[in-house]
Enzyme design. Sequence first.
Site, short mmCIF file in Angstrom:
data_model
loop_
_atom_site.label_atom_id
_atom_site.label_comp_id
_atom_site.label_asym_id
_atom_site.label_seq_id
_atom_site.Cartn_x
_atom_site.Cartn_y
_atom_site.Cartn_z
N GLY A 109 0.81 -1.22 0.00
CA GLY A 109 0.00 0.00 0.00
C GLY A 109 0.85 1.28 0.00
N GLU A 112 1.73 1.80 -3.54
CA GLU A 112 0.48 2.20 -4.21
C GLU A 112 0.11 3.65 -3.89
OE1 GLU A 112 -1.37 -1.28 -2.46
OE2 GLU A 112 -2.03 -1.91 -4.44
N1 CAA Z 1 1.72 -3.76 8.89
C1 CAA Z 1 1.76 -3.78 10.22
N2 CAA Z 1 2.90 -3.59 10.94
C2 CAA Z 1 4.04 -3.38 10.23
C3 CAA Z 1 4.06 -3.37 8.83
C4 CAA Z 1 2.83 -3.57 8.15
N3 CAA Z 1 2.74 -3.51 6.81
N4 CAA Z 1 5.33 -3.16 8.42
C5 CAA Z 1 6.07 -3.05 9.54
N5 CAA Z 1 5.31 -3.18 10.63
C6 CAA Z 1 5.70 -3.14 12.05
C7 CAA Z 1 6.42 -4.41 12.46
O1 CAA Z 1 5.48 -5.41 12.80
C8 CAA Z 1 7.21 -3.92 13.65
O2 CAA Z 1 6.36 -3.81 14.76
P1 CAA Z 1 6.86 -4.28 16.22
O3 CAA Z 1 8.03 -3.39 16.52
O4 CAA Z 1 5.67 -4.05 17.08
O5 CAA Z 1 7.27 -5.72 16.08
C9 CAA Z 1 7.59 -2.49 13.25
O6 CAA Z 1 6.69 -2.12 12.22
C10 CAA Z 1 9.00 -2.39 12.67
O7 CAA Z 1 9.10 -3.33 11.62
P2 CAA Z 1 10.23 -4.46 11.56
O8 CAA Z 1 10.71 -4.82 12.92
O9 CAA Z 1 9.72 -5.56 10.69
O10 CAA Z 1 11.40 -3.65 10.81
P3 CAA Z 1 12.54 -4.26 9.89
O11 CAA Z 1 13.49 -3.15 9.65
O12 CAA Z 1 13.07 -5.52 10.44
O13 CAA Z 1 11.80 -4.63 8.50
C11 CAA Z 1 10.28 -4.24 6.67
C12 CAA Z 1 11.20 -3.60 7.72
C13 CAA Z 1 11.13 -5.04 5.66
C14 CAA Z 1 9.56 -3.11 5.95
C15 CAA Z 1 9.29 -5.18 7.37
O14 CAA Z 1 8.68 -4.49 8.43
C16 CAA Z 1 8.19 -5.68 6.47
O15 CAA Z 1 8.42 -6.58 5.67
N6 CAA Z 1 6.97 -5.12 6.58
C17 CAA Z 1 5.84 -5.57 5.82
C18 CAA Z 1 5.90 -5.06 4.40
C19 CAA Z 1 4.74 -5.58 3.59
O16 CAA Z 1 4.61 -6.76 3.38
N7 CAA Z 1 3.90 -4.67 3.10
C20 CAA Z 1 2.76 -5.01 2.29
C21 CAA Z 1 1.54 -5.18 3.12
S1 CAA Z 1 0.19 -5.81 2.20
C22 CAA Z 1 -0.52 -4.48 1.45
O17 CAA Z 1 -0.02 -3.38 1.51
C23 CAA Z 1 -1.79 -4.77 0.74
C24 CAA Z 1 -2.28 -3.74 -0.18
O18 CAA Z 1 -1.91 -3.66 -1.33
C25 CAA Z 1 -3.30 -2.82 0.25
#
Ligand code: CAA
Length: 258
Positions: A109, A112
């Site tokens: 998102g 996006e």
């Molecule tokens: N949703 C909810 N929480 C999220 C998040 C997300 N998309 N991305 C990060 N966070 C949270 C983590 O859970 C974490 O929370 P806690 O400290 O409470 O554990 C905090 O943010 C910090 O994140 P990380 O510890 O994971 O940080 P990192 O540096 O190790 O990794 C990252 C960074 C690679 C961006 C990793 O956080 C990640 O992979 N995030 C998810 C990315 C993702 O998959 N996004 C797509 C979502 S689906 C979508 O968007 C659908 C759509 O089209 C509408």
Amino acid sequence: MENIIIEKSNHIGIITISRPQALNALNWQTLRELDAAVDAIENDKDIYCVIIGGAGDKAFVAGADISEMKDMDVFSGSDFGALGNWVFRKIELLDKPVIAAIGGYALGGGCELALSCDIRIASDNAKFGQPEVSLGITPGFGGTQRLARIVGTGKAKEMIYTGANIDAQEALRIGLVNKVVPKESLNDEAMKMAAKIAGNAPIAVKLCKAAINYGMQCDIDTALAYESSVFGQCFASQDQKDAMTAFVEKRKLEGFNN
Ligand code: CAA
């Protein structure tokens, strides 16, 4: 608002998505607040250009909120997708240009959201991706449509099917972003471009956005007829009279009044 900050400076509106504890992930509340923020900016006729950014330098927006989506069903999932699409379409159609200032992760998102803006400026640490298929879903806030329109279907399909991230230089190479700048100067660069845009005739800029958006979704003859019509409309504005008179009289125009 809890997760959105709105600021204003010299005809520039700045929207910051601020949920740094979740890397600015978009949950229901943040999307609703963003919707309200876009309405507020739309209604403020003193704002000529908008910047959207994320709080902190680690993420623009790390996607839709996965912890909220985890328990959604077909109905709430559809509603969530519809809300995201509603807000991002509103940004795309906003009657003033929107610059995405992308520092760090712009995933799902987040990518996006950037795609719904008119212009994307990325910091050199930015990372883009559509990782949805790794979570068992499709992109839901316009990714399958806008990414393909902006970078072409081949690259869009590669990014969406693999879910792999690309860095800022690759995003620049494929035309996903307009410009890559050092992360320390991201905000300054976005402000500089916004100031340049805001310094031009607001009605003309607004009509340019409408003509490009409209023209990209219809045949060339319809699009050119629309361009002729907006071109004509400009001659009803005081800005056109003032700017052309100043040119002919070889003097600098002090500013636009609409
Ligand atoms: N949703 C909810 N929480 C999220 C998040 C997300 N998309 N991305 C990060 N966070 C949270 C983590 O859970 C974490 O929370 P806690 O400290 O409470 O554990 C905090 O943010 C910090 O994140 P990380 O510890 O994971 O940080 P990192 O540096 O190790 O990794 C990252 C960074 C690679 C961006 C990793 O956080 C990640 O992979 N995030 C998810 C990315 C993702 O998959 N996004 C797509 C979502 S689906 C979508 O968007 C659908 C759509 O089209 C509408």
